[in-house]
Design a protein around this motif. Structure first.
Motif, PDB file in Angstrom:
ATOM      1  N   SER A  43       0.821  -1.219   0.000  1.00  0.00           N
ATOM      2  CA  SER A  43       0.000   0.000   0.000  1.00  0.00           C
ATOM      3  C   SER A  43       0.855   1.269   0.000  1.00  0.00           C
ATOM      4  CB  SER A  43      -0.957   0.000   1.184  1.00  0.00           C
ATOM      5  OG  SER A  43      -0.235  -0.003   2.403  1.00  0.00           O
ATOM      6  N   ILE A  44       2.031   1.232   0.627  1.00  0.00           N
ATOM      7  CA  ILE A  44       2.905   2.417   0.639  1.00  0.00           C
ATOM      8  C   ILE A  44       3.430   2.701  -0.772  1.00  0.00           C
ATOM      9  CG2 ILE A  44       5.089   3.339   1.513  1.00  0.00           C
ATOM     10  CD1 ILE A  44       4.468   1.810   4.119  1.00  0.00           C
ATOM     11  N   ASP A  45       3.828   1.636  -1.484  1.00  0.00           N
ATOM     12  CA  ASP A  45       4.277   1.827  -2.864  1.00  0.00           C
ATOM     13  C   ASP A  45       3.156   2.393  -3.729  1.00  0.00           C
ATOM     14  OD1 ASP A  45       6.886   1.014  -2.472  1.00  0.00           O
ATOM     15  OD2 ASP A  45       6.539  -1.055  -3.109  1.00  0.00           O
ATOM     16  N   VAL A  46       1.930   1.898  -3.532  1.00  0.00           N
ATOM     17  CA  VAL A  46       0.790   2.403  -4.308  1.00  0.00           C
ATOM     18  C   VAL A  46       0.560   3.885  -4.011  1.00  0.00           C
ATOM     19  CG1 VAL A  46      -1.710   2.232  -4.661  1.00  0.00           C
ATOM     20  CG2 VAL A  46      -0.322   0.163  -4.545  1.00  0.00           C
ATOM     21  N   ALA A  47       0.587   4.255  -2.742  1.00  0.00           N
ATOM     22  CA  ALA A  47       0.375   5.658  -2.367  1.00  0.00           C
ATOM     23  C   ALA A  47       1.462   6.551  -2.970  1.00  0.00           C
ATOM     24  CB  ALA A  47       0.360   5.799  -0.848  1.00  0.00           C
ATOM     25  N   ASN A  48       2.707   6.107  -2.907  1.00  0.00           N
ATOM     26  CA  ASN A  48       3.800   6.896  -3.496  1.00  0.00           C
ATOM     27  C   ASN A  48       3.665   6.995  -5.014  1.00  0.00           C
ATOM     28  OD1 ASN A  48       5.020   7.444  -1.040  1.00  0.00           O
ATOM     29  ND2 ASN A  48       6.349   5.649  -1.143  1.00  0.00           N
ATOM     30  N   LEU A  49       3.309   5.901  -5.654  1.00  0.00           N
ATOM     31  CA  LEU A  49       3.146   5.918  -7.113  1.00  0.00           C
ATOM     32  C   LEU A  49       1.977   6.807  -7.537  1.00  0.00           C
ATOM     33  CD1 LEU A  49       3.837   2.160  -7.847  1.00  0.00           C
ATOM     34  CD2 LEU A  49       5.129   4.084  -8.794  1.00  0.00           C
ATOM     35  N   ARG A  50       0.908   6.805  -6.770  1.00  0.00           N
ATOM     36  CA  ARG A  50      -0.237   7.668  -7.096  1.00  0.00           C
ATOM     37  C   ARG A  50       0.168   9.140  -7.094  1.00  0.00           C
ATOM     38  NH1 ARG A  50      -4.888   7.003  -3.379  1.00  0.00           N
ATOM     39  NH2 ARG A  50      -5.860   8.425  -4.848  1.00  0.00           N
ATOM     40  N   ARG A  51       1.145   9.495  -6.254  1.00  0.00           N
ATOM     41  CA  ARG A  51       1.607  10.884  -6.193  1.00  0.00           C
ATOM     42  C   ARG A  51       2.663  11.181  -7.256  1.00  0.00           C
ATOM     43  NH1 ARG A  51       4.657  11.386  -2.425  1.00  0.00           N
ATOM     44  NH2 ARG A  51       4.386   9.700  -0.985  1.00  0.00           N
ATOM     45  N   THR A  52       3.544  10.217  -7.546  1.00  0.00           N
ATOM     46  CA  THR A  52       4.728  10.531  -8.355  1.00  0.00           C
ATOM     47  C   THR A  52       4.730   9.971  -9.770  1.00  0.00           C
ATOM     48  OG1 THR A  52       5.920   8.597  -7.499  1.00  0.00           O
ATOM     49  CG2 THR A  52       6.158  10.677  -6.282  1.00  0.00           C
ATOM     50  N   ALA A  53       4.035   8.886 -10.029  1.00  0.00           N
ATOM     51  CA  ALA A  53       4.092   8.261 -11.357  1.00  0.00           C
ATOM     52  C   ALA A  53       3.426   9.156 -12.392  1.00  0.00           C
ATOM     53  CB  ALA A  53       3.412   6.898 -11.330  1.00  0.00           C
ATOM     54  N   PRO A  54       4.015   9.237 -13.584  1.00  0.00           N
ATOM     55  CA  PRO A  54       3.413  10.048 -14.644  1.00  0.00           C
ATOM     56  C   PRO A  54       2.234   9.356 -15.329  1.00  0.00           C
ATOM     57  CG  PRO A  54       5.483   9.111 -15.389  1.00  0.00           C
ATOM     58  CD  PRO A  54       5.328   8.720 -13.955  1.00  0.00           C
ATOM     59  N   TYR A  55       1.866   8.192 -14.849  1.00  0.00           N
ATOM     60  CA  TYR A  55       0.728   7.458 -15.406  1.00  0.00           C
ATOM     61  C   TYR A  55      -0.177   7.024 -14.254  1.00  0.00           C
ATOM     62  CZ  TYR A  55       3.746   3.553 -14.004  1.00  0.00           C
ATOM     63  OH  TYR A  55       4.557   2.701 -13.304  1.00  0.00           O
ATOM     64  N   GLN A  56      -1.412   6.643 -14.595  1.00  0.00           N
ATOM     65  CA  GLN A  56      -2.322   6.148 -13.562  1.00  0.00           C
ATOM     66  C   GLN A  56      -1.975   4.694 -13.257  1.00  0.00           C
ATOM     67  OE1 GLN A  56      -6.240   7.436 -15.085  1.00  0.00           O
ATOM     68  NE2 GLN A  56      -6.301   8.638 -13.206  1.00  0.00           N
ATOM     69  N   VAL A  57      -1.798   4.395 -11.996  1.00  0.00           N
ATOM     70  CA  VAL A  57      -1.343   3.091 -11.539  1.00  0.00           C
ATOM     71  C   VAL A  57      -2.508   2.103 -11.495  1.00  0.00           C
ATOM     72  CG1 VAL A  57      -0.240   1.892  -9.606  1.00  0.00           C
ATOM     73  CG2 VAL A  57       0.435   4.224 -10.176  1.00  0.00           C
ATOM     74  N   TRP A  58      -2.229   0.849 -11.881  1.00  0.00           N
ATOM     75  CA  TRP A  58      -3.205  -0.230 -11.828  1.00  0.00           C
ATOM     76  C   TRP A  58      -2.845  -1.143 -10.664  1.00  0.00           C
ATOM     77  CZ3 TRP A  58      -7.311  -0.722 -15.250  1.00  0.00           C
ATOM     78  CH2 TRP A  58      -7.315   0.197 -16.308  1.00  0.00           C
ATOM     79  N   THR A  59      -3.810  -1.432  -9.794  1.00  0.00           N
ATOM     80  CA  THR A  59      -3.562  -2.310  -8.647  1.00  0.00           C
ATOM     81  C   THR A  59      -4.661  -3.371  -8.554  1.00  0.00           C
ATOM     82  OG1 THR A  59      -4.811  -0.929  -7.105  1.00  0.00           O
ATOM     83  CG2 THR A  59      -2.461  -0.465  -7.326  1.00  0.00           C
ATOM     84  N   PRO A  60      -4.320  -4.535  -7.992  1.00  0.00           N
ATOM     85  CA  PRO A  60      -5.359  -5.544  -7.783  1.00  0.00           C
ATOM     86  C   PRO A  60      -6.296  -5.111  -6.658  1.00  0.00           C
ATOM     87  CG  PRO A  60      -3.189  -6.356  -7.090  1.00  0.00           C
ATOM     88  CD  PRO A  60      -3.000  -4.982  -7.635  1.00  0.00           C
ATOM     89  N   GLU A  61      -7.575  -4.996  -6.970  1.00  0.00           N
ATOM     90  CA  GLU A  61      -8.580  -4.531  -5.993  1.00  0.00           C
ATOM     91  C   GLU A  61      -9.788  -5.456  -6.011  1.00  0.00           C
ATOM     92  OE1 GLU A  61      -8.381  -1.991  -3.861  1.00  0.00           O
ATOM     93  OE2 GLU A  61      -6.395  -1.444  -4.550  1.00  0.00           O
ATOM     94  N   PRO A  62      -9.865  -6.430  -5.184  1.00  0.00           N
ATOM     95  CA  PRO A  62      -8.824  -6.988  -4.327  1.00  0.00           C
ATOM     96  C   PRO A  62      -8.010  -8.009  -5.098  1.00  0.00           C
ATOM     97  CG  PRO A  62     -10.871  -8.160  -3.920  1.00  0.00           C
ATOM     98  CD  PRO A  62     -11.167  -7.092  -4.968  1.00  0.00           C
ATOM     99  N   ALA A  63      -6.902  -8.429  -4.519  1.00  0.00           N
ATOM    100  CA  ALA A  63      -6.096  -9.495  -5.124  1.00  0.00           C
ATOM    101  C   ALA A  63      -6.926 -10.782  -5.105  1.00  0.00           C
ATOM    102  CB  ALA A  63      -4.802  -9.678  -4.351  1.00  0.00           C
ATOM    103  N   PRO A  64      -6.676 -11.694  -6.037  1.00  0.00           N
ATOM    104  CA  PRO A  64      -7.436 -12.949  -6.040  1.00  0.00           C
ATOM    105  C   PRO A  64      -7.353 -13.664  -4.678  1.00  0.00           C
ATOM    106  CG  PRO A  64      -6.193 -12.728  -8.077  1.00  0.00           C
ATOM    107  CD  PRO A  64      -5.746 -11.608  -7.173  1.00  0.00           C
ATOM    108  N   ALA A  65      -8.414 -14.328  -4.317  1.00  0.00           N
ATOM    109  CA  ALA A  65      -8.513 -14.991  -3.011  1.00  0.00           C
ATOM    110  C   ALA A  65      -7.391 -16.006  -2.822  1.00  0.00           C
ATOM    111  CB  ALA A  65      -9.862 -15.689  -2.881  1.00  0.00           C
ATOM    112  N   GLY A  66      -6.759 -15.940  -1.659  1.00  0.00           N
ATOM    113  CA  GLY A  66      -5.697 -16.881  -1.323  1.00  0.00           C
ATOM    114  C   GLY A  66      -4.323 -16.499  -1.831  1.00  0.00           C
TER     115      GLY A  66
END
Length: 182
Positions: A43-66
């Motif tokens: 989650s920290i990497d996602v938060a940092n990327l949302r602020r600094t990356a020049p593109y919109q970040v894609w994340t698993p929401e939610p990650a597959p079960a297990g």
């Protein structure tokens, strides 16, 4: 006493004593039969990327079960922002877990990043996941499957030793994150 410690019988007795000691050690030492996979919080990497990356970040929401996130690494080098998120899959009944990775970058040209992550430039097909077309690649000697999506601002790659349905589940779970406001 001297006869007892010399010759074949002395050697055999010494070996028997050593084997008994090893057996006793193994018997009293606690041993875990359960799988232990270290889990990371990305989650920290996602938060940092949302602020600094020049593109919109894609994340698993939610990650597959297990699935267990096992690694996360975000880098910015020479103006290129890359994020790699590794997973141990849930596995199949009676089988071991496989590995999958989500990688995304704004590296130009996009095909070079895709080729490097997939370890091949050969497209073997395409698949529709949630109404979006993903390019399929397979490298047989590494048992590596890859799903690739070339976007205008970034390249998204889902790759690993996981089966196609597992990689499709990860690709299907991806949601675009809004850029964080400064």
């Amino acid at each position: 006493m001297r006869k007892f410690t010399q010759g074949f019988y002395g050697y055999a007795f010494a070996m028997l004593v050593c084997l008994a000691a090893v057996g006793l050690f193994l018997l009293v030492t606690p041993q875990s039969r359960t799988e232990r996979i270290p889990k990371v919080d990305y989650s920290i990497d996602v938060a940092n990327l949302r602020r600094t990356a020049p593109y919109q970040v894609w994340t698993p929401e939610p990650a597959p079960a297990g699935w267990i996130p096992t690694s996360s690494r975000a880098t910015t080098e020479k103006g290129v922002t890359t994020w790699k998120l590794g997973f141990a899959t849930a596995g199949r009944p009676g089988a071991t877990r496989s590995h999958a990775m989500l990688a995304q970058s704004d590296e130009k040209p996009p095909a070079e990043f895709a080729n490097r992550m997939a370890n091949t430039s050969e497209v073997t097909g395409s698949v529709q996941i949630n109404g979006v077309t993903w390019e399929q690649r397979f490298r047989e000697d590494k048992n590596q499957r890859s799903l690739i999506r070339l976007l205008p601002e970034a390249t998204v790659v889902v790759t690993g030793t996981a089966q196609w349905d597992e990689l499709s589940a990860l690709a299907g779970s991806l949601k675009q994150q809004a850029k964080a406001t400064p």
